[in-house]
Design a protein around this motif. Structure first.
Motif, PDB file in Angstrom:
ATOM      1  N   VAL A 251       1.158  -1.135  -0.217  1.00 36.74           N
ATOM      2  CA  VAL A 251      -0.138  -0.327   0.034  1.00 36.74           C
ATOM      3  C   VAL A 251       1.040   1.228   0.134  1.00 36.74           C
ATOM      4  CG1 VAL A 251      -1.946   0.982   1.513  1.00 36.74           C
ATOM      5  CG2 VAL A 251      -1.976  -1.285   0.875  1.00 36.74           C
ATOM      6  N   ARG A 254       1.961   2.075  -3.162  1.00 38.92           N
ATOM      7  CA  ARG A 254       1.237   2.882  -4.277  1.00 38.92           C
ATOM      8  C   ARG A 254       0.412   4.490  -4.183  1.00 38.92           C
ATOM      9  NH1 ARG A 254       2.410  -2.200  -4.524  1.00 38.92           N
ATOM     10  NH2 ARG A 254       1.771  -3.100  -6.335  1.00 38.92           N
ATOM     11  N   ILE A 262     -10.137   5.241  -2.824  1.00 34.02           N
ATOM     12  CA  ILE A 262      -9.967   3.295  -2.909  1.00 34.02           C
ATOM     13  C   ILE A 262     -11.439   3.201  -2.803  1.00 34.02           C
ATOM     14  CG2 ILE A 262     -10.231   3.620  -0.366  1.00 34.02           C
ATOM     15  CD1 ILE A 262      -9.230   1.100  -0.004  1.00 34.02           C
ATOM     16  N   SER A 270     -10.564  -5.055   0.760  1.00 30.23           N
ATOM     17  CA  SER A 270     -10.063  -3.346   0.131  1.00 30.23           C
ATOM     18  C   SER A 270     -10.886  -2.655   1.638  1.00 30.23           C
ATOM     19  CB  SER A 270     -11.944  -2.621   0.211  1.00 30.23           C
ATOM     20  OG  SER A 270     -12.462  -2.674   0.538  1.00 30.23           O
ATOM     21  N   LEU A 273      -6.798  -2.525   2.884  1.00 35.17           N
ATOM     22  CA  LEU A 273      -6.123  -1.665   2.739  1.00 35.17           C
ATOM     23  C   LEU A 273      -6.351  -0.434   2.851  1.00 35.17           C
ATOM     24  CD1 LEU A 273      -6.636  -2.602  -1.160  1.00 35.17           C
ATOM     25  CD2 LEU A 273      -4.798  -3.640   0.330  1.00 35.17           C
ATOM     26  N   LEU A 368      -6.729   2.686  -5.699  1.00 30.48           N
ATOM     27  CA  LEU A 368      -6.878   1.946  -5.553  1.00 30.48           C
ATOM     28  C   LEU A 368      -8.470   0.630  -5.085  1.00 30.48           C
ATOM     29  CD1 LEU A 368      -4.561   2.333  -1.847  1.00 30.48           C
ATOM     30  CD2 LEU A 368      -3.808   2.867  -4.479  1.00 30.48           C
ATOM     31  N   ARG A 496      -4.718   1.439  -9.347  1.00 31.70           N
ATOM     32  CA  ARG A 496      -3.992   0.542  -8.732  1.00 31.70           C
ATOM     33  C   ARG A 496      -3.997  -0.253  -7.784  1.00 31.70           C
ATOM     34  NH1 ARG A 496       0.566   5.510  -7.346  1.00 31.70           N
ATOM     35  NH2 ARG A 496       0.938   5.587  -9.483  1.00 31.70           N
ATOM     36  N   HIS A 497      -3.699  -1.962  -7.505  1.00 31.60           N
ATOM     37  CA  HIS A 497      -4.304  -3.474  -6.982  1.00 31.60           C
ATOM     38  C   HIS A 497      -3.242  -3.723  -6.373  1.00 31.60           C
ATOM     39  CE1 HIS A 497      -7.017  -2.593 -10.699  1.00 31.60           C
ATOM     40  NE2 HIS A 497      -6.015  -2.486 -11.342  1.00 31.60           N
ATOM     41  N   PRO A 498      -3.164  -3.392  -4.945  1.00 34.65           N
ATOM     42  CA  PRO A 498      -2.240  -3.478  -3.771  1.00 34.65           C
ATOM     43  C   PRO A 498      -2.102  -5.252  -3.914  1.00 34.65           C
ATOM     44  CG  PRO A 498      -3.100  -1.750  -2.843  1.00 34.65           C
ATOM     45  CD  PRO A 498      -3.770  -2.435  -4.156  1.00 34.65           C
TER      46      PRO A 498
END
Length: 611
Positions: A251, A254, A262, A270, A273, A368, A496-498
């Motif tokens: 995280v 990003r 998010i 989610s 994150l 995110l 973006r995709h942690p």
């Protein structure tokens, strides 16, 4: 971040500078903070800048450190400190605050074609070696960043935008019937290198490409490891803490310095994150203003997401914006330019996604998502049944005790899942040829054989996490990443995709199965004290109803707003046999209803593109 494009004239003729400028103009829709193009004889590179406020900043491109080697890159680098230390150890003068493109040039100088293996992050870049007259391109391991190309007798054309490649006059507009077959059967391509256009390919994830002496060559530079060293820790709680540390790192890398959004649901992916973000803010590592964005149904069906999202938001001191989506009809506003996509998309409710993205983009240029959480974190509930069937009763008992101690409940044995796997193989979905496919088309592309091969596709080997390995190595994710890329949405915001962080994936695939089975157990433990107990106790909960079926019941026969597939799909579809278009949709199960709308989605896309 960036949009990139380029042309290599294979016949040695000078690149058309005006064409290169037009390509840069197309890129500006996704990256509006400045464009540049550089033509030098038989090579031309174009770039458009999207400022996201990342650590390291952004720099105009094409970029060179020596006037001989030039790069255009759409790149976000993870583990920046480790990379800079490795570069300096190799004798380069890499700066800790250097932009990503500059770090890539240093990596190329030090490691040559092997440089992608030293990189972490999401990237697609092209590097022109002027001395060797050689183009080198590379794409990140999971294909988060797209890179399209076409090789004609006179030119090699590439871009992060499919529409850019189409601008070149030598690139034919003929469609790829294999891609169309995959779309109609599965909803997305089943090949990581195909596009809807026969002449345009994608560089597959984790591949590099070289253009030299008029030849184009590709090779894979990374694969999901199939023999990881198992992580063995004395205290089972340490697995959860290791996992949270890796999630926090993913995280952190990003998050931009100022603002981000998010996509929030009431699940643990989610909100996990968001919990990592709160931890980073509280200890002073980041000061990013993160805000959540939640889509929900207020009337159409029962929807618990707002309640659980609000619960997490209150605990994390996070502002959340809600979007009620009850009034979005299938294919609503399909004619709007904002909903145009470079390739057909099997998403009748695309307007919801577009409006939510615009809502998030009004706050910041980074969004995110928790995408990939299920693929990475869920494991089969048949673990105990498998151990028992193998006669490993003592091991099953020991794991049950360990699970009960960690989760404060007994594990589910998973007998039904194990029996299903015995009958049909592990975690396997199957496909069938829709009854409305044109027989002539099916014969042309060998559709029955294609579907049979897909159903019998080999299952990836992995000693610890076979289910996760299967989900992560498929074709679904590169297809979705392409749909979410700003080059497709036209929205100046990077998604973006942690959970696709390579370090996090490597850790997750090395943790013994006992820590995983039963509804993302490791994540549940890692979030204790970080998320509300009520949220952590929530089981995996599907929507109360299928969104398309619910809309059909409310809107009746007019649910498609008078839209119907045109004769432009006749080469592939027998329209009279499509239930969703012939009045028989009410009898269809949800998954069949979604499939039966693909001919309409294809037809509308063709109408917009002049097909």
């Amino acid at each position: 971040m960036s949009g990139i494009a380029g042309i290599v004239a294979l016949d040695g003729a000078p690149v058309d500078a005006a064409l290169l400028d037009r390509m840069a103009g197309v890129l500006a829709s996704r990256a509006p903070d400045g464009t540049a193009a550089r033509a030098d004889g038989a090579i031309g590179l174009a770039h458009a800048l999207l400022r996201t406020g990342d650590v390291g900043g952004d720099v105009p491109q094409p970029l060179s450190l020596d006037g001989r080697t030039w790069i255009v890159a759409d790149a976000r680098i993870d583990g920046r400190g480790e990379l800079v230390r490795a570069l300096r150890a190799g004798g380069t003068d890499a700066r800790a605050d250097a932009p990503a493109a500059e770090l890539l040039l240093h990596a190329w100088r030090l490691w040559g074609d092997g440089c992608p293996a030293h990189l972490l992050g999401d990237f697609a870049f092209a590097l022109w070696d002027g001395e060797r007259r050689r183009l080198f391109c590379a794409r990140d391991p999971f294909g988060v960043k797209p890179l399209y190309y076409a090789a004609t007798p006179r030119a090699f054309v590439f871009s992060s935008s499919l529409d850019c490649v189409r601008l070149h006059p030598d690139v034919p507009a003929a469609l790829d019937e294999g891609w169309i077959a995959d779309f109609l059967v599965h909803g997305e391509a089943q090949s990581t290198d195909a596009t809807v256009y026969a002449a345009i390919r994608q560089l597959p994830p984790a591949h590099l490409l070289v253009v030299e002496d008029g030849r184009v060559s590709l090779r894979r530079w990374w694969s999901l490891p199939d023999d990881p060293e198992p992580l063995r820790l004395r205290d089972p709680w340490e697995y959860a803490e290791r996992f949270f540390h890796a999630l926090r790192e993913a995280v952190a890398d990003r998050l931009p310095r100022e603002r981000a959004g998010i996509l929030m649901s009431g699940g643990r992916d989610s909100t996990g994150l968001a919990a990592a973000w709160r931890d980073l803010v509280d200890d002073g590592t980041r000061a990013t203003d993160l805000q959540g964005f939640t889509a929900y149904h207020a009337r159409l069906m029962p929807d618990e997401e707002p309640a659980y999202t609000s619960l997490a938001a209150e605990a994390l001191r996070l502002t959340v914006h809600y979007l009620a989506v009850d009034d979005y009809a299938p294919f609503a506003r399909w004619e709007e330019p904002a909903l145009h996509r470079p390739q057909p998309t099997a998403s009748p409710l695309l307007a919801i996604e577009a409006d939510q993205y615009r809502q998030a983009a009004a706050h910041g240029r980074v969004l995110l998502t928790g995408q990939g959480g299920d693929a990475l974190l869920r494991e089969s509930r048949s673990r105990l049944a498998k151990l028992a069937a193998q006669g490993r009763l003592l091991r099953a008992a020991r794991e049950s005790v360990e699970y009960a101690r960690l989760h404060r409940r007994l594990p589910r044995p998973g007998v039904r899942t194990w029996l299903a796997e015995r009958r049909s193989g592990p975690y396997r979905s199957t496909a069938a040829v829709p009854r409305w496919i044109s027989p002539a088309f099916a014969a042309r592309v060998g559709l029955a054989e294609r579907v049979a091969a897909w159903n019998a596709r080999p299952f990836p080997a992995h000693p610890l996490r076979p289910e996760a390995a299967a989900h992560l190595s498929g074709t679904l994710w590169p297809a979705l990443f392409g749909v979410w890329d700003p080059g497709a949405t036209g929205i100046a915001m990077e998604v973006r995709h942690p959970y696709f962080d390579l370090r996090l994936v490597g850790l997750a695939l090395s943790i013994p199965p006992a820590q995983w089975y039963n509804d993302k157990g490791l994540l549940r433990i890692a979030m204790r004290g970080r998320l509300p107990a009520r949220l952590l106790a929530r089981p995996k909960t599907p929507l109360a109803d299928d969104p398309l079926a619910a809309r059909l019941r409310v809107l009746g026969r007019g649910w498609l707003g008078g839209r119907s597939a045109a004769p432009n799909v006749a080469p592939w579809v027998e329209l009279a046999r499509v239930p969703a278009l012939a009045g028989g949709a009410s009898a269809q199960p949800p998954h069949a209803l979604s499939a039966d709308l693909r001919p309409l989605a294809l037809s509308l896309w063709l109408s917009r593109t002049g097909g």
